[in-house]
Structures are given as structure tokens and as C-alpha cells.
Motif scaffolding. Structure first.
Motif, PDB file in Angstrom:
ATOM      1  N   GLY A   1      29.669 125.111  97.518  1.00 51.74           N
ATOM      2  CA  GLY A   1      28.486 124.706  96.762  1.00 51.74           C
ATOM      3  C   GLY A   1      28.432 125.360  95.395  1.00 51.74           C
ATOM      4  O   GLY A   1      28.129 124.709  94.390  1.00 51.74           O
ATOM      5  N   ALA A   2      28.751 126.636  95.332  1.00 50.06           N
ATOM      6  CA  ALA A   2      28.734 127.357  94.051  1.00 50.06           C
ATOM      7  C   ALA A   2      29.803 126.826  93.104  1.00 50.06           C
ATOM      8  O   ALA A   2      29.543 126.617  91.913  1.00 50.06           O
ATOM      9  N   VAL A   3      31.000 126.584  93.614  1.00 52.27           N
ATOM     10  CA  VAL A   3      32.090 126.052  92.776  1.00 52.27           C
ATOM     11  C   VAL A   3      31.738 124.656  92.266  1.00 52.27           C
ATOM     12  O   VAL A   3      32.009 124.324  91.103  1.00 52.27           O
ATOM     13  N   ASP A   4      31.117 123.840  93.104  1.00 52.61           N
ATOM     14  CA  ASP A   4      30.691 122.500  92.664  1.00 52.61           C
ATOM     15  C   ASP A   4      29.718 122.592  91.495  1.00 52.61           C
ATOM     16  O   ASP A   4      29.829 121.846  90.521  1.00 52.61           O
ATOM     17  N   ALA A   5      28.764 123.490  91.597  1.00 48.98           N
ATOM     18  CA  ALA A   5      27.782 123.645  90.514  1.00 48.98           C
ATOM     19  C   ALA A   5      28.438 124.117  89.231  1.00 48.98           C
ATOM     20  O   ALA A   5      28.142 123.605  88.140  1.00 48.98           O
ATOM     21  N   VAL A   6      29.338 125.086  89.329  1.00 54.42           N
ATOM     22  CA  VAL A   6      30.050 125.578  88.141  1.00 54.42           C
ATOM     23  C   VAL A   6      30.859 124.456  87.510  1.00 54.42           C
ATOM     24  O   VAL A   6      30.869 124.288  86.282  1.00 54.42           O
ATOM     25  N   ALA A   7      31.519 123.657  88.334  1.00 54.14           N
ATOM     26  CA  ALA A   7      32.323 122.548  87.814  1.00 54.14           C
ATOM     27  C   ALA A   7      31.456 121.519  87.094  1.00 54.14           C
ATOM     28  O   ALA A   7      31.810 121.047  86.008  1.00 54.14           O
ATOM     29  N   ILE A   8      30.318 121.189  87.657  1.00 52.56           N
ATOM     30  CA  ILE A   8      29.429 120.210  87.030  1.00 52.56           C
ATOM     31  C   ILE A   8      28.902 120.740  85.698  1.00 52.56           C
ATOM     32  O   ILE A   8      28.899 120.041  84.686  1.00 52.56           O
ATOM     33  N   ILE A   9      28.444 121.986  85.695  1.00 51.56           N
ATOM     34  CA  ILE A   9      27.879 122.569  84.477  1.00 51.56           C
ATOM     35  C   ILE A   9      28.932 122.651  83.366  1.00 51.56           C
ATOM     36  O   ILE A   9      28.643 122.381  82.204  1.00 51.56           O
ATOM     37  N   ASN A  10      30.144 123.033  83.716  1.00 49.36           N
ATOM     38  CA  ASN A  10      31.189 123.208  82.707  1.00 49.36           C
ATOM     39  C   ASN A  10      31.767 121.893  82.192  1.00 49.36           C
ATOM     40  O   ASN A  10      32.223 121.836  81.053  1.00 49.36           O
ATOM     41  N   ARG A  11      31.779 120.845  82.990  1.00 47.10           N
ATOM     42  CA  ARG A  11      32.405 119.595  82.585  1.00 47.10           C
ATOM     43  C   ARG A  11      31.430 118.552  82.041  1.00 47.10           C
ATOM     44  O   ARG A  11      31.830 117.615  81.383  1.00 47.10           O
ATOM     45  N   TRP A  12      30.165 118.710  82.321  1.00 43.86           N
ATOM     46  CA  TRP A  12      29.177 117.712  81.941  1.00 43.86           C
ATOM     47  C   TRP A  12      28.120 118.391  81.084  1.00 43.86           C
ATOM     48  O   TRP A  12      27.388 119.258  81.530  1.00 43.86           O
ATOM     49  N   ARG A  13      28.040 117.958  79.847  1.00 46.10           N
ATOM     50  CA  ARG A  13      27.179 118.621  78.858  1.00 46.10           C
ATOM     51  C   ARG A  13      25.710 118.677  79.282  1.00 46.10           C
ATOM     52  O   ARG A  13      25.063 119.706  79.204  1.00 46.10           O
ATOM     53  N   ASP A  14      25.171 117.569  79.746  1.00 50.24           N
ATOM     54  CA  ASP A  14      23.772 117.526  80.183  1.00 50.24           C
ATOM     55  C   ASP A  14      23.635 117.742  81.686  1.00 50.24           C
ATOM     56  O   ASP A  14      22.584 117.490  82.264  1.00 50.24           O
ATOM     57  N   GLY A  15      24.681 118.200  82.321  1.00 51.89           N
ATOM     58  CA  GLY A  15      24.702 118.325  83.778  1.00 51.89           C
ATOM     59  C   GLY A  15      23.694 119.292  84.349  1.00 51.89           C
ATOM     60  O   GLY A  15      23.174 119.081  85.427  1.00 51.89           O
ATOM     61  N   LEU A  16      23.401 120.358  83.631  1.00 52.65           N
ATOM     62  CA  LEU A  16      22.486 121.359  84.164  1.00 52.65           C
ATOM     63  C   LEU A  16      21.089 120.784  84.382  1.00 52.65           C
ATOM     64  O   LEU A  16      20.514 120.921  85.460  1.00 52.65           O
ATOM     65  N   GLU A  17      20.571 120.105  83.373  1.00 54.46           N
ATOM     66  CA  GLU A  17      19.222 119.556  83.498  1.00 54.46           C
ATOM     67  C   GLU A  17      19.162 118.428  84.529  1.00 54.46           C
ATOM     68  O   GLU A  17      18.293 118.421  85.397  1.00 54.46           O
ATOM     69  N   VAL A  18      20.104 117.501  84.447  1.00 53.77           N
ATOM     70  CA  VAL A  18      20.094 116.357  85.367  1.00 53.77           C
ATOM     71  C   VAL A  18      20.322 116.824  86.798  1.00 53.77           C
ATOM     72  O   VAL A  18      19.629 116.394  87.732  1.00 53.77           O
ATOM     73  N   THR A  19      21.279 117.703  86.990  1.00 53.92           N
ATOM     74  CA  THR A  19      21.582 118.196  88.331  1.00 53.92           C
ATOM     75  C   THR A  19      20.415 118.983  88.901  1.00 53.92           C
ATOM     76  O   THR A  19      20.145 118.923  90.108  1.00 53.92           O
ATOM     77  N   SER A  20      19.697 119.695  88.075  1.00 59.77           N
ATOM     78  CA  SER A  20      18.522 120.435  88.545  1.00 59.77           C
ATOM     79  C   SER A  20      17.462 119.481  89.069  1.00 59.77           C
ATOM     80  O   SER A  20      16.890 119.700  90.141  1.00 59.77           O
ATOM     81  N   TRP A  21      17.193 118.413  88.326  1.00 62.78           N
ATOM     82  CA  TRP A  21      16.220 117.409  88.771  1.00 62.78           C
ATOM     83  C   TRP A  21      16.643 116.793  90.097  1.00 62.78           C
ATOM     84  O   TRP A  21      15.845 116.698  91.033  1.00 62.78           O
TER      85      TRP A  21
END
Length: 127
Positions: free
Chosen positions: A89-109
């Protein structure tokens, strides 16, 4: 009864769907811990606190309570599966945040929505 037989008996007694739900919630906890940390590092305190409560504390309670119950019974039910699920789960989150510019906000929602929906479903199923 040997230790290996006791582990087998414990594993047989355990309900498979509940085991899978606990593994999923452990992975979700690792995923959201990374998201909450990233939000807090960016100064988004509202998102950070929301993710810590809804995404880490609430789903993390089920595996934590299992660990405490096993400890009281004289056994530690933690296996290699829980830390591995947390790490995935942690690696998935790091991968999303690092590869997708707006990933943090969208993934949080999406994460808060999915966890809330899952917990509502579990509450409905229990009642």
C-alpha cells in the motif's frame, strides 16, 4: 500439539473473508499513511488530519485490535502478510504521487470516499 499444528489450527479457525478484509485494510493504512505524510509536508493540514483519521486510524483499528486480541490470548497473530500488505500500500501511494502530478489531491479524495463507503458497507453488513 506442536507449534506448527497450533498455527494450522488457528489458520483453519480464521474466517477467510475477514482475513482478506484485514489484509486490504492493512494495505489501505500503509497507502494513506504515505498520502497523509505528503499532504502534511505540503502544508495541507486539513487533508493531512482527515487522511490520518479516516485513512489511517479507522482502517488500521481492525488489524490493530486483532493483534491486541491475539496478544491477550497468548499468541501474536502477526504474520509476514500484514507487513507485506502495508508495504504494498505504501509503495503504491509513493508510485502514484511521484508519477502523477495531480495524484496527491485526486487520490486523497478517492481514498477518503472509498474508505467511507467500505466502512459504511461493513457496518450495514454487521447490523
Amino acid at each position: 500439539m506442536g507449534e506448527k499444528e497450533i498455527r494450522g489450527a488457528v489458520r483453519l479457525e480464521e474466517d477467510r473473508p475477514q482475513f482478506l478484509i484485514r489484509l486490504f485494510l492493512t494495505a489501505v493504512t500503509g497507502f494513506n499513511l504515505v498520502l497523509a505524510s505528503a499532504q502534511l509536508l505540503r502544508g495541507n493540514w486539513g487533508w493531512g488530519i482527515t487522511l490520518l483519521v479516516v485513512g489511517v486510524v479507522v482502517p488500521g483499528m481492525i488489524p490493530f485490535l486483532r493483534l491486541i486480541q491475539g496478544y491477550k490470548e497468548g499468541r501474536i497473530p502477526l504474520s509476514w502478510r500484514e507487513p507485506l500488505a502495508f508495504g504494498i500500500g505504501a509503495v503504491d501511494a509513493v508510485a502514484i504521487i511521484n508519477r502523477w502530478r495531480d495524484g496527491l489531491e485526486v487520490t486523497s479524495w478517492v481514498s477518503v470516499f472509498l474508505i467511507s463507503s467500505l466502512l459504511a458497507f461493513l457496518l450495514l453488513a454487521e447490523s
